[in-house]
Write a protein that holds these residues in place. Structure first.
Motif, PDB file in Angstrom:
ATOM      1  N   ARG A 136     -39.861 121.591 103.687  1.00  0.00           N
ATOM      2  CA  ARG A 136     -41.370 121.553 104.377  1.00  0.00           C
ATOM      3  C   ARG A 136     -42.211 121.129 103.877  1.00  0.00           C
ATOM      4  NH1 ARG A 136     -41.526 122.571 108.961  1.00  0.00           N
ATOM      5  NH2 ARG A 136     -43.731 122.709 108.921  1.00  0.00           N
ATOM      6  N   SER A 137     -41.813 119.993 102.849  1.00  0.00           N
ATOM      7  CA  SER A 137     -42.672 119.488 101.996  1.00  0.00           C
ATOM      8  C   SER A 137     -42.047 118.023 102.290  1.00  0.00           C
ATOM      9  CB  SER A 137     -42.949 120.020 100.097  1.00  0.00           C
ATOM     10  OG  SER A 137     -41.830 119.655  99.717  1.00  0.00           O
ATOM     11  N   LEU A 138     -42.968 116.326 101.424  1.00  0.00           N
ATOM     12  CA  LEU A 138     -42.554 115.590 101.222  1.00  0.00           C
ATOM     13  C   LEU A 138     -42.422 114.867 100.334  1.00  0.00           C
ATOM     14  CD1 LEU A 138     -45.289 113.958 104.178  1.00  0.00           C
ATOM     15  CD2 LEU A 138     -42.831 113.828 104.297  1.00  0.00           C
ATOM     16  N   ARG A 139     -41.338 114.064 100.018  1.00  0.00           N
ATOM     17  CA  ARG A 139     -41.317 114.060  98.814  1.00  0.00           C
ATOM     18  C   ARG A 139     -40.880 112.033  99.084  1.00  0.00           C
ATOM     19  NH1 ARG A 139     -35.455 112.154  97.965  1.00  0.00           N
ATOM     20  NH2 ARG A 139     -34.499 113.120  99.286  1.00  0.00           N
ATOM     21  N   LEU A 140     -41.722 111.107  97.777  1.00  0.00           N
ATOM     22  CA  LEU A 140     -41.685 109.393  97.718  1.00  0.00           C
ATOM     23  C   LEU A 140     -39.536 109.540  97.386  1.00  0.00           C
ATOM     24  CD1 LEU A 140     -43.509 107.908  98.699  1.00  0.00           C
ATOM     25  CD2 LEU A 140     -43.481 107.549  95.866  1.00  0.00           C
ATOM     26  N   ARG A 141     -39.602 108.396  97.879  1.00  0.00           N
ATOM     27  CA  ARG A 141     -37.634 107.948  97.553  1.00  0.00           C
ATOM     28  C   ARG A 141     -38.354 106.185  97.033  1.00  0.00           C
ATOM     29  NH1 ARG A 141     -33.214 108.659 101.648  1.00  0.00           N
ATOM     30  NH2 ARG A 141     -33.128 107.042 102.454  1.00  0.00           N
ATOM     31  N   ALA A 169     -53.460 108.484  98.024  1.00  0.00           N
ATOM     32  CA  ALA A 169     -53.473 107.935  96.508  1.00  0.00           C
ATOM     33  C   ALA A 169     -51.952 108.133  96.299  1.00  0.00           C
ATOM     34  CB  ALA A 169     -54.098 107.490  96.211  1.00  0.00           C
ATOM     35  N   PHE A 170     -50.848 107.134  95.959  1.00  0.00           N
ATOM     36  CA  PHE A 170     -49.671 108.042  94.999  1.00  0.00           C
ATOM     37  C   PHE A 170     -49.767 106.322  94.185  1.00  0.00           C
ATOM     38  CE2 PHE A 170     -48.846 108.984  98.624  1.00  0.00           C
ATOM     39  CZ  PHE A 170     -48.142 110.308  99.261  1.00  0.00           C
ATOM     40  N   ASP A 171     -48.979 106.568  93.049  1.00  0.00           N
ATOM     41  CA  ASP A 171     -48.445 106.026  91.633  1.00  0.00           C
ATOM     42  C   ASP A 171     -47.360 104.568  91.835  1.00  0.00           C
ATOM     43  OD1 ASP A 171     -46.251 107.992  91.985  1.00  0.00           O
ATOM     44  OD2 ASP A 171     -47.120 108.231  89.721  1.00  0.00           O
ATOM     45  N   ARG A 172     -46.451 104.942  93.166  1.00  0.00           N
ATOM     46  CA  ARG A 172     -45.898 103.764  93.508  1.00  0.00           C
ATOM     47  C   ARG A 172     -46.127 103.824  94.637  1.00  0.00           C
ATOM     48  NH1 ARG A 172     -43.109 108.092  92.091  1.00  0.00           N
ATOM     49  NH2 ARG A 172     -40.588 108.885  93.623  1.00  0.00           N
ATOM     50  N   VAL A 173     -44.834 102.820  95.047  1.00  0.00           N
ATOM     51  CA  VAL A 173     -44.536 102.189  96.925  1.00  0.00           C
ATOM     52  C   VAL A 173     -42.633 103.181  96.830  1.00  0.00           C
ATOM     53  CG1 VAL A 173     -45.663 100.277  96.936  1.00  0.00           C
ATOM     54  CG2 VAL A 173     -43.006 100.897  96.403  1.00  0.00           C
ATOM     55  N   GLY A 174     -42.848 103.517  98.403  1.00  0.00           N
ATOM     56  CA  GLY A 174     -41.313 104.209  98.516  1.00  0.00           C
ATOM     57  C   GLY A 174     -41.428 104.559  99.881  1.00  0.00           C
ATOM     58  N   GLY A 175     -40.245 105.170 100.386  1.00  0.00           N
ATOM     59  CA  GLY A 175     -40.184 105.312 101.653  1.00  0.00           C
ATOM     60  C   GLY A 175     -40.465 107.733 102.022  1.00  0.00           C
ATOM     61  N   LEU A 176     -40.753 107.666 102.722  1.00  0.00           N
ATOM     62  CA  LEU A 176     -41.092 109.585 102.833  1.00  0.00           C
ATOM     63  C   LEU A 176     -39.780 109.808 102.993  1.00  0.00           C
ATOM     64  CD1 LEU A 176     -44.607 109.482 103.518  1.00  0.00           C
ATOM     65  CD2 LEU A 176     -43.847 109.771 101.844  1.00  0.00           C
ATOM     66  N   ALA A 177     -39.376 111.361 102.571  1.00  0.00           N
ATOM     67  CA  ALA A 177     -38.163 112.305 103.093  1.00  0.00           C
ATOM     68  C   ALA A 177     -38.918 113.420 103.041  1.00  0.00           C
ATOM     69  CB  ALA A 177     -37.131 111.883 102.240  1.00  0.00           C
ATOM     70  N   ARG A 178     -37.637 114.454 103.605  1.00  0.00           N
ATOM     71  CA  ARG A 178     -38.095 115.874 103.185  1.00  0.00           C
ATOM     72  C   ARG A 178     -37.778 116.307 101.814  1.00  0.00           C
ATOM     73  NH1 ARG A 178     -38.849 119.008 108.298  1.00  0.00           N
ATOM     74  NH2 ARG A 178     -39.523 118.227 109.475  1.00  0.00           N
ATOM     75  N   GLY A 179     -38.704 117.277 100.967  1.00  0.00           N
ATOM     76  CA  GLY A 179     -38.203 117.726 100.119  1.00  0.00           C
ATOM     77  C   GLY A 179     -37.225 118.497  99.933  1.00  0.00           C
TER      78      GLY A 179
END
Length: 314
Positions: A160-165, A146-156
């Motif tokens: 090695r981690s995912l961040r929400l863009r 679950a997330f608190d907002r929408v967005g695309g996924l990108a590399r952190g």
């Protein structure tokens, strides 16, 4: 990515020799090769007998190659039938070019039902749709995703981690602002639950057995976070609505009800979705058209579109 390049990647990552290789007839936009290895049956520390090697496959939302990270995330948080990541890396350290990135995945048994979906036996198609709805519900119903907002996924920053863009422009990640102008009985806050979703959930991205049971969900390179109902409506369109003219209307109605019912067994489905679904689907068509136009402005996007068109023709 053929020949010596694939052999070298597999040899370095898995310490195994490639006996033969072939390209799947359909599937990912990434350069994909199935490799048969010289030894091993998947037991113990030996490599499996077959693996899938991919190069590239940038997300249309962010331009990053995120599939290995998404699948590692999925494997840790769920028991969904997705390929395990056996190894991943890049040809050039620090390169931002998606084509420099590669990954080796577990080979999953099953047939791709996409090209013959409308020709399947009705009982097989019903089993496929029932499983597809349940799996999407399990994905959207997993609290760890679950997330608190929408967005695309990108590399952190650590790669090695995912961040929400944040979404960039009007496209099929975020249907929010058009829906806020729709009367409350049609769309409300409870219908806009941000969830991780596949991004291209359709028959061609599944593997099934002879009875239609789903054995794997493939090609997570365009995974992103969007509103649950919107993702459900988009998926329903791909499994049901696009086959108008190929499947009888009565069967499409049955498949639609089955898809929603099995989804609702695993994730919340608010009352009134049947009224909202047509709006979501029309919005998806409009946003997809706008998104393709945006993608076509960039060389990388044009390459991806050409690959998709070529696969459709094939």
């Amino acid at each position: 990515m053929v020949g010596e390049t694939v052999d070298r990647i597999v040899a370095d990552a898995l310490e195994a020799e490639v006996r033969s290789r072939y390209r799947p007839r359909s599937g990912s936009v990434a350069e994909t090769v199935v490799c048969r290895l010289e030894t091993g049956d998947g037991d113990g520390d030996e490599p499996p007998s077959r693996v899938v090697c991919k190069r590239g496959g940038a997300s249309v939302w962010t331009g990053d190659v995120i599939e290995p990270l998404v699948l590692e995330y999925m494997t840790a948080a769920t028991d969904l039938p997705v390929p395990r990541v056996l190894a991943s890396g890049s040809f050039a350290d620090g390169s931002n070019d998606p084509l420099e990135r590669w990954a080796i995945y577990e080979f999953r048994e099953g047939a791709n039902p996409g090209p013959r979906y409308h020709k399947l036996e009705p009982t097989v198609r019903r089993r496929l749709v029932a499983d597809a709805g349940e799996l999407l519900g399990r994905l959207h119903g997993t609290s760890a995703l679950a997330f608190d907002r929408v967005g695309g996924l990108a590399r952190g920053a650590d790669d090695r981690s995912l961040r929400l863009r944040e979404p960039d422009g009007w496209h099929a990640v975020d249907p929010g602002w058009p829906l806020t102008r729709v009367p409350v009985p049609l769309a409300g806050d409870e219908d806009c639950r941000p969830v991780l979703t596949h991004g291209d959930y359709q028959p061609s991205n599944l593997l099934v057995d002879d009875d239609g049971a789903v054995t794997a969900v493939l090609d997570w390179g365009n995974a992103h976070v969007t509103h649950a109902e919107y993702a459900l409506a988009r998926a329903e369109a791909r499994f049901v609505d696009v086959y108008a003219g190929r499947l009888p209307r009565a069967e499409r109605k049955q498949l639609q009800e089955l898809f929603r019912r099995t989804y609702a067994n695993c994730a919340p489905l608010e009352t009134g979705f049947d009224r909202r679904a047509p709006v979501y689907k029309l919005l998806w068509v409009a946003q997809s058209g706008a998104n393709y136009l945006r993608i076509a402005r960039e060389p990388r996007g044009r390459r991806q579109l050409r690959t998709q068109v070529r696969r459709l023709v094939e």
